[in-house]
Each structure stands twice: as structure tokens, then as C-alpha cells.
Design a protein around this motif. Structure first.
Motif, PDB file in Angstrom:
ATOM      1  N   ASP A 591       5.322  -6.860 -26.273  1.00  0.00           N
ATOM      2  CA  ASP A 591       3.881  -6.800 -26.001  1.00  0.00           C
ATOM      3  C   ASP A 591       3.622  -6.438 -24.550  1.00  0.00           C
ATOM      4  OD1 ASP A 591       1.070  -7.302 -26.788  1.00  0.00           O
ATOM      5  OD2 ASP A 591       1.255  -8.958 -25.357  1.00  0.00           O
ATOM      6  N   LYS A 592       4.407  -7.025 -23.644  1.00  0.00           N
ATOM      7  CA  LYS A 592       4.225  -6.716 -22.225  1.00  0.00           C
ATOM      8  C   LYS A 592       4.557  -5.250 -21.945  1.00  0.00           C
ATOM      9  CE  LYS A 592       5.059 -11.396 -20.445  1.00  0.00           C
ATOM     10  NZ  LYS A 592       3.690 -11.552 -19.949  1.00  0.00           N
ATOM     11  N   CYS A 593       5.596  -4.723 -22.603  1.00  0.00           N
ATOM     12  CA  CYS A 593       5.928  -3.309 -22.414  1.00  0.00           C
ATOM     13  C   CYS A 593       4.792  -2.419 -22.904  1.00  0.00           C
ATOM     14  CB  CYS A 593       7.226  -2.983 -23.155  1.00  0.00           C
ATOM     15  SG  CYS A 593       8.702  -3.753 -22.436  1.00  0.00           S
ATOM     16  N   GLN A 594       4.185  -2.789 -24.045  1.00  0.00           N
ATOM     17  CA  GLN A 594       3.065  -2.005 -24.553  1.00  0.00           C
ATOM     18  C   GLN A 594       1.904  -2.014 -23.570  1.00  0.00           C
ATOM     19  OE1 GLN A 594       2.893  -0.059 -27.098  1.00  0.00           O
ATOM     20  NE2 GLN A 594       0.708   0.427 -26.876  1.00  0.00           N
ATOM     21  N   ARG A 595       1.619  -3.203 -23.053  1.00  0.00           N
ATOM     22  CA  ARG A 595       0.527  -3.280 -22.078  1.00  0.00           C
ATOM     23  C   ARG A 595       0.882  -2.554 -20.789  1.00  0.00           C
ATOM     24  NH1 ARG A 595      -0.907  -9.537 -21.851  1.00  0.00           N
ATOM     25  NH2 ARG A 595       1.291  -9.727 -22.362  1.00  0.00           N
ATOM     26  N   LEU A 596       2.166  -2.588 -20.432  1.00  0.00           N
ATOM     27  CA  LEU A 596       2.581  -1.860 -19.235  1.00  0.00           C
ATOM     28  C   LEU A 596       2.384  -0.359 -19.425  1.00  0.00           C
ATOM     29  CD1 LEU A 596       3.848  -2.101 -16.433  1.00  0.00           C
ATOM     30  CD2 LEU A 596       6.095  -1.909 -17.506  1.00  0.00           C
ATOM     31  N   ASN A 597       2.675   0.143 -20.620  1.00  0.00           N
ATOM     32  CA  ASN A 597       2.433   1.564 -20.903  1.00  0.00           C
ATOM     33  C   ASN A 597       0.947   1.899 -20.805  1.00  0.00           C
ATOM     34  OD1 ASN A 597       5.165   1.997 -21.350  1.00  0.00           O
ATOM     35  ND2 ASN A 597       5.008   1.523 -23.539  1.00  0.00           N
ATOM     36  N   GLU A 598       0.111   0.999 -21.314  1.00  0.00           N
ATOM     37  CA  GLU A 598      -1.325   1.228 -21.232  1.00  0.00           C
ATOM     38  C   GLU A 598      -1.801   1.231 -19.781  1.00  0.00           C
ATOM     39  OE1 GLU A 598      -3.025  -1.803 -23.597  1.00  0.00           O
ATOM     40  OE2 GLU A 598      -2.310  -0.990 -25.524  1.00  0.00           O
ATOM     41  N   LYS A 599      -1.254   0.301 -19.000  1.00  0.00           N
ATOM     42  CA  LYS A 599      -1.633   0.274 -17.588  1.00  0.00           C
ATOM     43  C   LYS A 599      -1.193   1.543 -16.869  1.00  0.00           C
ATOM     44  CE  LYS A 599      -1.617  -4.750 -17.063  1.00  0.00           C
ATOM     45  NZ  LYS A 599      -0.994  -5.913 -16.388  1.00  0.00           N
ATOM     46  N   LYS A 600       0.002   2.046 -17.228  1.00  0.00           N
ATOM     47  CA  LYS A 600       0.472   3.286 -16.598  1.00  0.00           C
ATOM     48  C   LYS A 600      -0.441   4.447 -16.965  1.00  0.00           C
ATOM     49  CE  LYS A 600       3.436   5.862 -14.359  1.00  0.00           C
ATOM     50  NZ  LYS A 600       2.848   7.165 -14.604  1.00  0.00           N
ATOM     51  N   ALA A 601      -0.877   4.504 -18.219  1.00  0.00           N
ATOM     52  CA  ALA A 601      -1.808   5.560 -18.621  1.00  0.00           C
ATOM     53  C   ALA A 601      -3.128   5.436 -17.878  1.00  0.00           C
ATOM     54  CB  ALA A 601      -2.033   5.505 -20.132  1.00  0.00           C
ATOM     55  N   ALA A 602      -3.601   4.194 -17.724  1.00  0.00           N
ATOM     56  CA  ALA A 602      -4.844   3.990 -16.982  1.00  0.00           C
ATOM     57  C   ALA A 602      -4.683   4.377 -15.522  1.00  0.00           C
ATOM     58  CB  ALA A 602      -5.286   2.531 -17.108  1.00  0.00           C
ATOM     59  N   LEU A 603      -3.486   4.084 -14.956  1.00  0.00           N
ATOM     60  CA  LEU A 603      -3.233   4.451 -13.567  1.00  0.00           C
ATOM     61  C   LEU A 603      -3.251   5.965 -13.383  1.00  0.00           C
ATOM     62  CD1 LEU A 603      -2.417   3.662 -10.680  1.00  0.00           C
ATOM     63  CD2 LEU A 603      -0.033   3.656 -11.443  1.00  0.00           C
ATOM     64  N   ASP A 604      -2.647   6.678 -14.335  1.00  0.00           N
ATOM     65  CA  ASP A 604      -2.648   8.141 -14.250  1.00  0.00           C
ATOM     66  C   ASP A 604      -4.051   8.719 -14.344  1.00  0.00           C
ATOM     67  OD1 ASP A 604       0.079   7.979 -14.063  1.00  0.00           O
ATOM     68  OD2 ASP A 604       0.418   8.298 -16.222  1.00  0.00           O
ATOM     69  N   ALA A 605      -4.946   8.034 -15.112  1.00  0.00           N
ATOM     70  CA  ALA A 605      -6.312   8.544 -15.295  1.00  0.00           C
ATOM     71  C   ALA A 605      -7.218   8.213 -14.118  1.00  0.00           C
ATOM     72  CB  ALA A 605      -6.906   7.989 -16.586  1.00  0.00           C
ATOM     73  N   LYS A 606      -6.789   7.272 -13.276  1.00  0.00           N
ATOM     74  CA  LYS A 606      -7.637   6.860 -12.157  1.00  0.00           C
ATOM     75  C   LYS A 606      -7.510   7.862 -11.000  1.00  0.00           C
ATOM     76  CE  LYS A 606      -9.351   2.815 -13.456  1.00  0.00           C
ATOM     77  NZ  LYS A 606     -10.773   2.518 -13.440  1.00  0.00           N
ATOM     78  N   THR A 607      -8.638   8.404 -10.581  1.00  0.00           N
ATOM     79  CA  THR A 607      -8.652   9.312  -9.422  1.00  0.00           C
ATOM     80  C   THR A 607      -9.685   8.902  -8.386  1.00  0.00           C
ATOM     81  OG1 THR A 607     -10.192  10.756 -10.621  1.00  0.00           O
ATOM     82  CG2 THR A 607      -7.843  11.264 -10.775  1.00  0.00           C
ATOM     83  N   ASP A 608     -10.688   8.181  -8.815  1.00  0.00           N
ATOM     84  CA  ASP A 608     -11.763   7.794  -7.904  1.00  0.00           C
ATOM     85  C   ASP A 608     -11.800   6.273  -7.825  1.00  0.00           C
ATOM     86  OD1 ASP A 608     -13.926   7.634  -6.277  1.00  0.00           O
ATOM     87  OD2 ASP A 608     -15.391   8.311  -7.762  1.00  0.00           O
ATOM     88  N   THR A 609     -11.693   5.719  -6.631  1.00  0.00           N
ATOM     89  CA  THR A 609     -11.699   4.267  -6.428  1.00  0.00           C
ATOM     90  C   THR A 609     -12.968   3.772  -5.762  1.00  0.00           C
ATOM     91  OG1 THR A 609     -10.587   4.531  -4.285  1.00  0.00           O
ATOM     92  CG2 THR A 609      -9.183   4.226  -6.247  1.00  0.00           C
ATOM     93  N   SER A 610     -13.998   4.586  -5.661  1.00  0.00           N
ATOM     94  CA  SER A 610     -15.225   4.168  -4.988  1.00  0.00           C
ATOM     95  C   SER A 610     -15.895   3.016  -5.729  1.00  0.00           C
ATOM     96  CB  SER A 610     -16.187   5.351  -4.873  1.00  0.00           C
ATOM     97  OG  SER A 610     -16.472   5.885  -6.166  1.00  0.00           O
ATOM     98  N   THR A 611     -15.925   3.109  -7.048  1.00  0.00           N
ATOM     99  CA  THR A 611     -16.564   2.043  -7.830  1.00  0.00           C
ATOM    100  C   THR A 611     -15.822   0.720  -7.646  1.00  0.00           C
ATOM    101  OG1 THR A 611     -17.244   3.676  -9.469  1.00  0.00           O
ATOM    102  CG2 THR A 611     -17.278   1.358 -10.140  1.00  0.00           C
ATOM    103  N   SER A 612     -14.526   0.784  -7.670  1.00  0.00           N
ATOM    104  CA  SER A 612     -13.738  -0.439  -7.483  1.00  0.00           C
ATOM    105  C   SER A 612     -13.940  -1.027  -6.096  1.00  0.00           C
ATOM    106  CB  SER A 612     -12.254  -0.143  -7.707  1.00  0.00           C
ATOM    107  OG  SER A 612     -12.030   0.319  -9.019  1.00  0.00           O
ATOM    108  N   THR A 613     -14.092  -0.144  -5.086  1.00  0.00           N
ATOM    109  CA  THR A 613     -14.318  -0.642  -3.723  1.00  0.00           C
ATOM    110  C   THR A 613     -15.643  -1.373  -3.624  1.00  0.00           C
ATOM    111  OG1 THR A 613     -13.042   1.217  -2.858  1.00  0.00           O
ATOM    112  CG2 THR A 613     -14.445   0.021  -1.314  1.00  0.00           C
ATOM    113  N   ALA A 614     -16.683  -0.808  -4.248  1.00  0.00           N
ATOM    114  CA  ALA A 614     -17.983  -1.472  -4.232  1.00  0.00           C
ATOM    115  C   ALA A 614     -17.913  -2.814  -4.953  1.00  0.00           C
ATOM    116  CB  ALA A 614     -19.032  -0.563  -4.885  1.00  0.00           C
ATOM    117  N   GLU A 615     -17.228  -2.846  -6.096  1.00  0.00           N
ATOM    118  CA  GLU A 615     -17.090  -4.109  -6.818  1.00  0.00           C
ATOM    119  C   GLU A 615     -16.292  -5.121  -6.010  1.00  0.00           C
ATOM    120  OE1 GLU A 615     -15.249  -3.051 -10.440  1.00  0.00           O
ATOM    121  OE2 GLU A 615     -17.064  -2.191 -11.354  1.00  0.00           O
TER     122      GLU A 615
END
Length: 703
Positions: A591-615
């Protein structure tokens, strides 16, 4: 042998039953005592903070406790005031009950480890640490080998005026003994004593505890009647993680823990000593630094749910036969170096003419082959490849379906003596489980009400012990052939000389058949039962040997040696249980490996961190608000606690006045005359009627 919580309680009297202190949970001291520039030594520290007039303030009390902890108890290596124990002193000054004894023993273990590392690496050994306790402990346990060692009950200790008074504890008696400086000759003598072994080792030195009043909380002489003593005894024999380090800025000793495994020194508690099993080494690292408050809190309370009830009639013994066999083999293996050259390294002038000059041979089996030594821990040897503590304490594992086994009850009078070598129920622990080793003659009760305690229930299950040396004396006996036909060799009938007992021939098959059925029933038992005891099978086979063919004997006699495979069967069952218990762990990893794969996919899709900085900024603002609310709430809590404390003090005063007034009223009430006036008047009238009757009788007589 090692210092234990029993030694800490008996020698120092420090608290071992209260919760262990944690550096992350100690409050911040609201005042400043002194800086390093102002107080470079303890003399300047005393001159600055010691007052001679007025009441003792909280600051002065904290300064004294900081001086007591740093300079007299833990003996910091700086030999000058520090802030290592300042927060702890402030918490003690407020009246908080903390397990200082657990912290003290943890730091003793840590300094021993630091010293050993420096000795092995040939680095400079520096002072610091509670070595005074090591010295007192060594004097107590090896008093039989110290020349002119006085009886401890006769030692005196100076009071505040310098007048010698009788010692009230083992600590005072030991501290009153004169010290000495070690020289090469004495060092070589002690080395020879320990290397060759002691003829009469003293494993339980507290046989004269009734001669000392202290400690009042732990009375070995009242073991059968004192519930608090038995409760403290259960804490002393329970495994745990001892706290270490009370400062997050100390470079030498950081907040962490040391493993406490009393099962390896059972004789020091008056219990049966079995071959040691390093139970905690299977669980996690033997020592580690702790990073945060949650981990340390779970660490110091990890085994609090392990309840070990102590019966009032617990019998104290010294050792078991299995341990003696185990230690004999290991001693031959570990102490086979030549003693003469080793003594020369300590004392160049030592006389080694009578000592061994060549290394001894390795231990061998009965058949001449070298004995193969297995590590005490079959899976993990001294924490190598063991998981980090944070990983162990932060995960929850399933509770085993099989509860902890109950050990047999012991019988006999309660006598805290270690010199009695009796084969009691405690001896049964040599072939029992780890739970029986922890507390012979009682039942372990593991409470698993919380998720973090589930880990305790899983890891406190029985473990395999160290394999014992196996002798080859139980070999298959030699079986003779069927014999010759005497009728073809003799010229007369043998029956004429010695008739055959026909009765035995007629009863033999029936008896043999019954024994074979009994043997069949025994062999039908589980393999776990057979490896524990094969004496019954052996006795039956010895009786049946003349009546069985050779081929069947060859098949049956190996069963007698099944007890030699007890450790292998136990380890196999343990591995099977571990594999079954690790099924959820495997699913968790997937299960952790599956979630790790999902996190890696999310990391690859992330290009803009402005929203996260404001939050993040919003969260920081919310955190500041929460911290302010926490500060205000803490202040309110402190005010309420002070109010409650004052109320308790006032209530105690009023209660004392009420008791005084009630006693006065009761005294006055006792002075009152009880009864009714009418009853007394009637009694007087009845007596008067007797007088009147007598008077009338007298007048009638006179007339």
C-alpha cells in the motif's frame, strides 16, 4: 552482573515508580540563574545563590536542586554549573514526582557505554558521570574479596555536626568506607580474580536489609506483607527503556534511552538465572537518541502495560542447572586466552610463573568435534539489522491470538535469601518462555487498550532461548542379534537344567502390547510436547528392548533424542508465527509503494508552487494564533493549579482545626453524667421503702 533498579533503590533511595522524565516535556525555566562568565566554578555558584535570611524562594530551591543533580548525582564532566539539569531541577522544585532513579540508571549505562567505546578505540578517557555509584555497587557485591571489609551494619556516618551516627541505609554504609587509589598490582589481582572466576560470588547482597531503616518504600524484610515493596519489585524485574539526557543542547548525552533487561541478571533479584536471552535486542536498537516529544513519551512508557503481579510467597533462589551448563561452555570459550601475558600488560612486575602461558583449546563435543557456538539472539545479534526505535514505536501491529502463558506457582515461605539453592518452581523457567523468565511463579498480564500498546503485546510473546550445549550421552544403545539355536549345539535339553518361566512368556505379550499402545499414544502427541520431555518414551523403550526386533528399535530409538531439537522446533514455530504476523506488514508495504507511486506522479505534475506558498503563509499565521492561545491557556492552567493548591492548603488547615475542636467536644462530653433524674429518684425511693419497712418492723416488735 550489572547495576539494576534494585541497586538504585537500595543504595540511593531515588524514585523508580513515578513516570520517567523527558527532556522534551520539561517546562522552560522562567528565570535565569547565572551565566558561565559569572559562575565559572561551583564555589562562585554557591556564593551567588546561597542566602542566609528569609524564606527559601522557588528560584533558590531550583538553584539548590540544580547544584545537587549536576554536582553530586550525575556529576557532569564540565565540573562547573551548566543548564543540563536546570529544567529538571525547576520541575522538581515545583513538587512534581518524577522517576529520577530510572534516569540515573540510564545515565550510568550510557557513561559505561561511552567509556567502553573510548577504551576499545584507544582514545583518551575523560572523567564525568556517576562513577561513585559504580564504585559503591562494586564494593557491595564484591565485599567478600576485599580485605578487612567491615560489617555494613556497624558502619557509622557523620551527621550535620560531624558526630558519628549509625548508618540507616546501604548507601550511607558504603559511602562511609575509606577510598583507595588503584595501582598496577591491585589491578592485576582483581583481573586475575574475575578472569579465573569467583568461588563464592555474592549475587544478592541485601540479606541484612532488616538492619537498615531506609529506604522506607522498599522493605525486603517485609516482602510478604508489604504491597508497595512487591509493586516496586515488579517494576525492578520488568524490561523497559531507561531515559537518558535532560538537555537538548548537550553535545555528549542527547535525549535518548538505554535498554533495561533484568532477565539477564535474574540472580541479582533472588530469582532463578537461566541462559540469558536479549529480548529487547530483537525488538529495536539497544540505545538511540530520541528526536521529539511523542517518540520519547511512548518510549519511556513502552512497557507500562506489562503487569507482573508478585505473590507474597515468592521463593528466592540463586540459579538453575541449565544456566550452569550454558555458562560452563561459554566460559571455556570466552576465557581461554593465556592469563600470564595478560597480567604482564597490567603489571610488568607481576609473578606469572604459576599462570597459564598458552591459549587454551576451543570447547569440543563428546565426539571430539569443535563445539559450535550460536549467538544469544538467533535473528538479531546485538541490534545489528534491528529496526530503528521510532519505526517500532510509531507503528501498530496485530495482537497475537495466543495469550501469554502462565507459569507455575511457587510454594514455600517468603525468605529473601539468595544463598538457598532449591529446586523450586522458579527452576522451571530454564525450559519455559521469556515471559516465565521475566517473572517466575506468576502470571504476566499484558493490557493492550491503546494502539501504541498493541506493539507491546505482539513483541512480548515468548521468544526462543539460546541453544544449550548438547551432550552425546543419549546415543542409541547397542542391540544384540537374535542369537543362535542352542538346540543344535547342545547334546542335552536345556530345559532339564533351567526350565523356562512359562508364566512370564504368557504374560509378556499382553504387557508388551500395553506398553506399545502407551508408546503409540505418546508418539501421537504434538512435536512441541515431545521435544520438551522424552523421558517417558525412553523408559518404555528400555523395557521393550528385549521384545522388539532390531529394525523397529532402529526406528524408535531416535525419538529419545528429540529433546535435543527443542530449540530448533521453537525457532521454527517462532519464524512461522512471525511470517503470519508479517502479512499485514507486507500489505502495508504494498500500500505504501502504491501511495509512493501516486506521490511521484503528483510531484511530476507539480510546476507551480505559488498556491502552496500562500497556503503556507496562512497556516503560519494560524500557527502563531494557536501558539498565543496555548500560551494564554497554559497561564490560566498555572493560575488554576496555584488556586487549587492554595485551596488544598486552606482545607488542610480547616480540617486540622475541626479535628482539634471535635477532640475538645468529645473530651467535654465524656465529663457529662448520663441517665435521667426520674430513674435515680425511683432508685432512692426503693431503698427508702426498705428503711421504712425495717422501721415499722422494729416498732411492732417494741410494742
Amino acid at each position: 552482573m550489572t547495576p539494576t533498579l534494585l541497586d538504585v533503590a537500595m543504595i540511593t533511595g531515588l524514585d523508580i515508580s513515578s513516570p520517567s522524565p523527558s527532556a522534551f516535556m520539561l517546562p522552560k525555566v522562567p528565570f535565569k540563574l547565572s551565566s558561565k562568565e559569572e559562575c565559572t566554578n561551583w564555589g562562585a555558584y554557591l556564593r551567588r545563590h546561597m542566602k542566609t535570611k528569609g524564606p527559601v524562594t522557588e528560584k533558590e530551591h531550583t538553584a539548590f536542586l540544580n547544584f545537587w543533580l549536576e554536582h553530586f548525582i550525575f556529576c557532569g564532566p564540565s565540573l562547573a554549573p551548566t543548564k543540563n539539569y536546570l529544567s529538571l531541577a525547576y520541575e522538581l522544585a515545583k513538587g512534581t514526582q518524577l522517576g529520577i532513579g530510572n534516569l540515573f540508571l540510564g545515565e550510568v549505562y550510557r557513561y559505561l557505554q561511552l567509556m567502553s567505546v573510548k577504551l576499545f578505540s584507544q582514545k583518551t578517557v575523560k572523567t564525568g558521570g556517576p562513577w561513585w555509584f559504580i564504585q559503591l555497587w562494586a564494593q557491595l557485591y564484591f565485599q567478600n574479596h576485599i580485605p578487612n571489609f567491615p560489617p555494613l551494619a556497624t558502619c557509622t556516618f557523620p551527621n550535620t555536626n560531624g558526630k558519628p551516627i549509625r548508618c540507616t541505609s546501604y548507601g550511607q554504609a558504603l559511602y562511609s568506607l575509606p577510598g583507595s587509589k588503584l595501582n598496577p598490582k591491585e589491578a592485576s589481582g582483581w583481573f586475575r580474580t574475575f578472569y579465573q572466576g569467583l568461588d563464592d560470588p555474592l549475587f544478592f547482597p541485601y540479606q541484612e536489609s532488616e538492619n537498615f531503616e531506609n529506604p522506607v518504600s522498599f522493605r525486603l524484610d517485609s516482602f510478604a506483607d508489604d504491597d508497595s515493596t512487591r509493586q516496586l519489585y515488579s517494576i525492578m524485574i520488568r524490561p523497559c527503556f531507561l531515559p537518558v539526557g535532560m538537555s537538548t543542547s548537550n553535545r555528549i548525552i542527547k535525549p535518548g534511552y538505554e535498554s533495561y533487561q533484568p532477565v539477564v541478571v535474574g540472580r541479582q533479584f533472588g530469582l532463578g538465572q537461566v541462559s540469558p536471552h536479549l529480548f529487547l535486542h530483537h525488538l529495536t536498537e539497544s540505545r538511540a537518541d530520541l528526536p521529539d516529544v511523542i517518540t520519547s513519551q511512548r518510549c519511556y512508557s513502552f512497557f507500562d502495560a506489562l503487569v507482573i503481579p508478585i505473590p507474597h510467597n515468592l521463593s528466592f533462589i540463586s540459579s538453575t542447572d541449565d544456566f550452569e551448563i550454558w555458562w560452563t561452555m561459554w566460559k571455556t570459550h570466552a576465557f581461554r586466552r593465556a592469563l600470564g601475558p595478560l597480567l604482564k600488560q597490567l603489571d610488568a612486575e607481576a609473578d606469572t610463573s604459576a599462570e597459564q602461558q598458552q591459549d587454551g583449546p576451543e570447547p569440543i563435543n563428546d565426539d571430539g568435534s569443535l563445539f559450535k557456538f550460536l549467538p544469544p539472539a538467533p535473528v538479531v545479534l546485538f541490534c545489528k539489522n534491528s529496526p530503528p526505535f521510532k519505526k517500532v514505536v510509531m507503528q501498530s501491529q496485530p495482537i497475537p491470538t495466543k495469550s501469554a502463558p502462565k507459569s507455575k506457582e511457587s510454594s514455600g515461605p517468603a525468605a529473601p535469601r539468595a544463598s538457598v539453592r532449591a529446586r523450586t518452581a522458579t527452576d522451571e523457567t530454564s525450559s519455559g518462555d521469556v515471559d516465565e523468565v521475566l517473572m517466575p511463579s506468576t502470571t504476566l498480564d499484558v493490557t493492550t487498550s491503546k494502539g501504541d500498546i498493541d506493539q507491546v503485546a505482539t513483541l512480548a510473546k515468548p521468544q526462543a532461548k539460546t541453544p544449550q550445549p548438547i551432550a552425546s550421552s543419549s546415543a542409541v544403545p547397542m542391540v544384540l542379534g537374535e542369537g543362535c539355536d542352542l538346540s543344535n549345539l547342545l547334546t542335552f535339553d536345556p530345559e532339564f537344567i533351567e526350565p523356562t518361566a512359562k508364566a512370564s512368556e504368557e504374560s509378556g505379550p499382553n504387557a508388551t502390547h500395553g506398553q506399545l499402545q502407551q508408546l503409540k499414544a505418546l508418539l501421537s502427541s504434538s512435536i512441541e510436547t515431545l521435544v520438551e520431555d522424552t523421558e517417558g518414551i525412553k523408559s518404555i523403550l528400555e523395557d521393550l528392548q528385549p521384545h522388539l526386533p532390531v529394525t523397529l528399535q532402529v526406528k524408535l530409538w531416535p525419538v529419545v533424542t528429540l529433546s535435543a531439537y527443542r530449540s530448533r522446533v521453537t525457532l521454527a514455530r517462532q519464524r512461522i508465527g512471525l511470517r503470519h504476523a508479517q502479512l499485514p506488514l507486507k500489505a502495508d508495504i504494498a500500500d505504501k509503494c502504491q501511495r509512493l507511486n501516486e506521490k511521484k506522479a503528483a510531484l511530476d505534475a507539480k510546476t507551480d508552487t505559488s498556491t502552496s506558498t500562500a497556503e503556507l503563509e496562512i497556516l503560519r499565521k494560524e500557527l502563531e494564533d494557536l501558539e498565543e492561545r496555548v500560551r494564554v491557556t497554559k497561564q490560566l492552567i498555572q493560575d488554576k493549579e496555584a488556586l487549587i493548591a492554595r485551596s488544598h492548603e486552606e482545607a488542610e488547615g480547616l480540617k486540622a482545626e475541626l479535628k482539634t475542636d471535635l477532640a475538645e467536644i468529645r473530651a467535654l462530653n465524656k465529663q457529662l453524667v448520663t441517665g435521667q433524674d426520674e430513674d435515680d429518684e425511683a432508685e432512692i425511693a426503693e431503698v427508702d421503702r426498705v428503711r421504712a419497712s425495717a422501721l415499722c418492723a422494729l416498732e411492732a416488735f417494741l410494742q
